[in-house]
Design an enzyme around this catalytic site. Sequence first.
Site, short mmCIF file in Angstrom:
data_model
loop_
_atom_site.label_atom_id
_atom_site.label_comp_id
_atom_site.label_asym_id
_atom_site.label_seq_id
_atom_site.Cartn_x
_atom_site.Cartn_y
_atom_site.Cartn_z
N LYS A 220 0.83 -1.19 0.00
CA LYS A 220 0.00 0.00 0.00
C LYS A 220 0.87 1.25 0.00
O LYS A 220 1.81 1.36 0.78
CB LYS A 220 -0.89 0.00 1.25
CG LYS A 220 -1.89 1.14 1.28
CD LYS A 220 -2.76 1.13 2.53
CE LYS A 220 -3.79 2.24 2.44
NZ LYS A 220 -4.54 2.40 3.69
N ASP B 36 -11.57 5.62 13.79
CA ASP B 36 -11.88 5.69 12.36
C ASP B 36 -11.53 4.41 11.61
O ASP B 36 -11.62 4.37 10.39
CB ASP B 36 -11.17 6.88 11.69
CG ASP B 36 -12.21 7.79 11.04
OD1 ASP B 36 -13.37 7.75 11.51
OD2 ASP B 36 -11.89 8.49 10.08
#
Length: 412
Positions: free
Chosen positions: A144, A272
């Site tokens: 990523k 989150d």
Amino acid sequence: MMASHSSTGPMVMLAPKTKTKKKHFVQQKVKVFRASDPVLSVFMWGVNHSINDLNQVPVPVMLLPDDFKANTKIKVNNHLFNKENLPGHFKFKEYCPQVFRNLRERFGIEDLDYQVSLTRSPPVKGEGQGEGLFTSYDRTLVVKQISSEDVADMHSILSEYHQHIVKCHGNTLLPQFLGMYRVSVESEDTYLIVMRNMFSHRLVVHRKYDLKGSLVSREASDKEKVKELPTFKDVDFRNNMQKVYVTEEQKEKIMEKLNRDVDFLVKLKIMDYSLLLGIHDVGRAEREEEEAEEPSCEDEGEAENGLNPAPQVGSFGTSPEGIAGYMNSFKPLGPGEFDPYVDVYAVKSAPGAPQREVYFMGLIDVLTQYDTKKKAAHAAKTVKHGAGAEISTVHPEQYAKRFRDFISTIFA
């Protein structure tokens, strides 16, 4: 080739600085690191180089505080070898090499398999995946692209993360962080983190959800819904009457892991995050496989699962085989079967469930700390929706409670 090594942190200094450096090119007969993107080519070169280097260094008896700040860098100028695939000038930096080496070991990943999975063929851009998300050619790892802020966040939680992994013996729903790197090509820096793929390297995911436990603005957009594999959200989960059908014992195990991981995230003031849920429909996979087989039986190359065949793992006939490689030498897996050592996030549906399914569950996006950005967003949303509304920006403790409460309801 000019290579200047610099390193910070004591552990790395153990590498012999003598003329033995030539060793690195023994394997280059096979390895050309040919990727369409020079950043990926340098990444493959760098991972290959770094694992070869680590291989020369004894595993430290214990990690020291300095290991959590350490890095190794290599700068290559006038690179003439393999110049059709690699840029002439590049830099490669690995963060905390000994820490990630230790984490790989704790997650049951051999360094040489890690090296093969990332360097035998270039990582591929995942279809329908976000920007900057790649999957290793054998689908066992995810690479990523992250920001320099993420790198700083990762450094700030790495020591606690490592302790958590030691305590839970690698048994976690958190991402398995396996390596973090910076690649510099034409004076542009790209930061990359490598994690284990939460989905399967061979069972195709037919539906996926990103769940946070909030119903405000948590529905897939129309643009998202027309994708081949849309990422559905909490509202869609509810509207689709979706459930996860696992045994009571499995549910307890999952919730125990989740609670332990969420406690850890609260302690670090992280919020989150989401639960990523992937669903493999065994019946549908069997039908798709039959349809794929009908037209041409002589096409030996067709993968068992109706995906295009991954490059044949082990096609070089040498060990190591990459992370999923040793699987091929055992009995082939039947429909909906998986190796729990490779697909560590997978759970089978319970006997008697309405459909035979395999679920993949893991926590993602765990680098957002409750900082000034969140506080500002929270203030703005409270003004807009009122203080009690279910909004997604809340304090870490509130976020965790809401998240746990919601996840405990997803099971049938």
